[in-house]
Scaffold this active site. Sequence first.
Site, short mmCIF file in Angstrom:
data_model
loop_
_atom_site.label_atom_id
_atom_site.label_comp_id
_atom_site.label_asym_id
_atom_site.label_seq_id
_atom_site.Cartn_x
_atom_site.Cartn_y
_atom_site.Cartn_z
CE LYS A 108 -0.58 2.14 3.63
NZ LYS A 108 0.61 2.61 4.36
CG HIS A 124 1.05 -3.80 8.19
ND1 HIS A 124 0.99 -2.53 7.66
CD2 HIS A 124 1.13 -3.61 9.54
CE1 HIS A 124 1.04 -1.64 8.63
NE2 HIS A 124 1.12 -2.26 9.79
CE LYS A 182 -1.23 -3.80 12.93
NZ LYS A 182 0.03 -3.64 13.65
CD GLU A 196 0.81 5.73 13.61
OE1 GLU A 196 1.61 4.82 13.41
OE2 GLU A 196 0.48 6.55 12.74
CG ASP A 231 0.49 6.60 5.94
OD1 ASP A 231 1.05 5.75 5.24
OD2 ASP A 231 0.82 6.84 7.12
CG HIS A 259 -3.59 0.43 7.95
ND1 HIS A 259 -3.21 -0.51 7.02
CD2 HIS A 259 -2.46 1.14 8.23
CE1 HIS A 259 -1.91 -0.37 6.75
NE2 HIS A 259 -1.45 0.63 7.47
CE LYS A 316 2.33 8.79 10.38
NZ LYS A 316 2.55 7.47 10.98
C1 BG6 Z 1 1.72 2.15 7.82
C2 BG6 Z 1 1.75 3.65 7.66
O1 BG6 Z 1 1.02 1.55 6.76
O2 BG6 Z 1 1.07 1.84 9.04
C3 BG6 Z 1 2.44 4.30 8.83
O3 BG6 Z 1 2.44 3.98 6.45
C4 BG6 Z 1 1.79 3.86 10.13
O4 BG6 Z 1 2.41 5.72 8.73
C5 BG6 Z 1 1.73 2.35 10.17
O5 BG6 Z 1 2.58 4.35 11.18
C6 BG6 Z 1 0.97 1.85 11.37
O6 BG6 Z 1 1.15 0.47 11.43
P1 BG6 Z 1 1.29 -0.28 12.82
O7 BG6 Z 1 1.37 -1.71 12.45
O8 BG6 Z 1 2.52 0.25 13.47
O9 BG6 Z 1 0.05 0.09 13.56
#
Ligand code: BG6
Length: 479
Positions: free
Chosen positions: A155, A185, A189, A223, A242, A247, A337
Amino acid sequence: MEKNTLPTVFVILGATGDLMRQKLIPALFHLYKEKSLPELFQVIGFSKDDLDKDGFRHMVREMTQAKVQATQEEIDSFSKFFVYEQGTFEKEEGYQKLAEFLGYKDKEWKVCSNKLFYLAVPPQHYKTIFENLASSGLTKPCSKEEGWTRVIVEKPFGKDLQTAQELDRMLGALFYEEQIYRMDHYLGKETVQNILAFRFSNSFLQDSWNKKGVEQITIRLLEKEGVGERGAFYDGLGALRDVGQNHLLQLLSLFCMETPLKFDGDSLRRERAKVLKALPTISTDDIKTYAKRGQYEGYGEEKNVVQSSNTETYFSIQTSLKNDTWEGVPILLESGKGMKENLVEVEVVFRHPTPCLCPSEANKHYHNVLHYFIQPKEGIAMSLWVKKPGPIMTIEEKAFTFDYKSAFGKEEFADPYERLLLNCIQGDQTLFVSTEEIMASWKFVDSILRGWGKTKAPLVVYPKGASAIETKLSLAVDN
Ligand code: BG6
């Protein structure tokens, strides 16, 4: 021979980058240690960096050492899987060298091996790479019966609906949908996979999992960190592209999908796509009300970020689904963020009937609230109302909790990349995003980006370390 035990060559384009270091190396190492990789397995790293095989193996050893606990012997033996071809994504020569190597490997192994291409590169390179993969004939399988060819793309897939469609057309000319593995990803999880187990194995939830039982759903991914070293990638992309388009919408689809006919890849992907297709676009006039955005203070000073950047680092979107099950239930999507805390969770507020046996003060309803924690806490908390011990009938809200780590005693879950790479080698697309899902999510996101582009929602600056509630409030005031 089992399909996933067939000799496999794994070609990583962009093999000296951050994704390789952070994700692919540790995932491959763990698969190697668990003996989950095919017996005959080779990784070809491809990048423009001036390295030879030994230099690349040295880099692999360093990357491994930095990320996993292992003996020198294990690291040395793991690094032997790796070879290197130098080339640029633009020039055909590099791809010719790759093709020669693949031919040589097949001769050595006396089989037509499986070939897996991983694009560990920023999305602006996808088009060039697809064109060159096509013209060099690299992705053609030997025959229908022998050895598969698959491609994994990261992605974000495109930067809007139009570019996603273009990429899809190019990919479609090279590969069948069964060969394309679009990575998100979050789907790998452990806690995200548990959503389906939780929803469909606990029958008491079934009757209330709809607009009659649920009053509101909130999905948040907060985050603490800012963009850090990723300014060049992030700026111009923004929070919505992003993590929102992928997600958060994947979490939404898992929480709101209907019971699939079967628990297989096709059925699950179909049901997830149906949810995303039920997202109504937001009109430009409504943007200000339903899609707010912010930027943390000091973002313009981050490395590789344009000082006057308009890129959002926070968004809060209100939507709902246009389908019989969920029509009218507000769905809030929020991510930022530079926030006060790290928290990924889904909150489901259940309805309490009206008229009700409510406490007299202000006719307050007893709402059951489900907190489904994805990370860093991993578990589920359900608020229930109970009688406080004592002579008077007083009711209090208490949490009933399930904590993954204490229940299963696992220190760490397997990294999503480990699972996803293995699934790809095994040919299981369940945890990968289909083209239907990608297009539906871009359609929704595009309508917001269009509205924001027409500056129908101001970009509000929030202090770094602000809580989600404070940020939302400052957005509300400035609007
Ligand atoms: C990524 C984003 O796909 O996912 C990042 O590009 C983000 O900006 C991250 O921080 C968050 O993933 P995880 O697994 O750390 O929650």
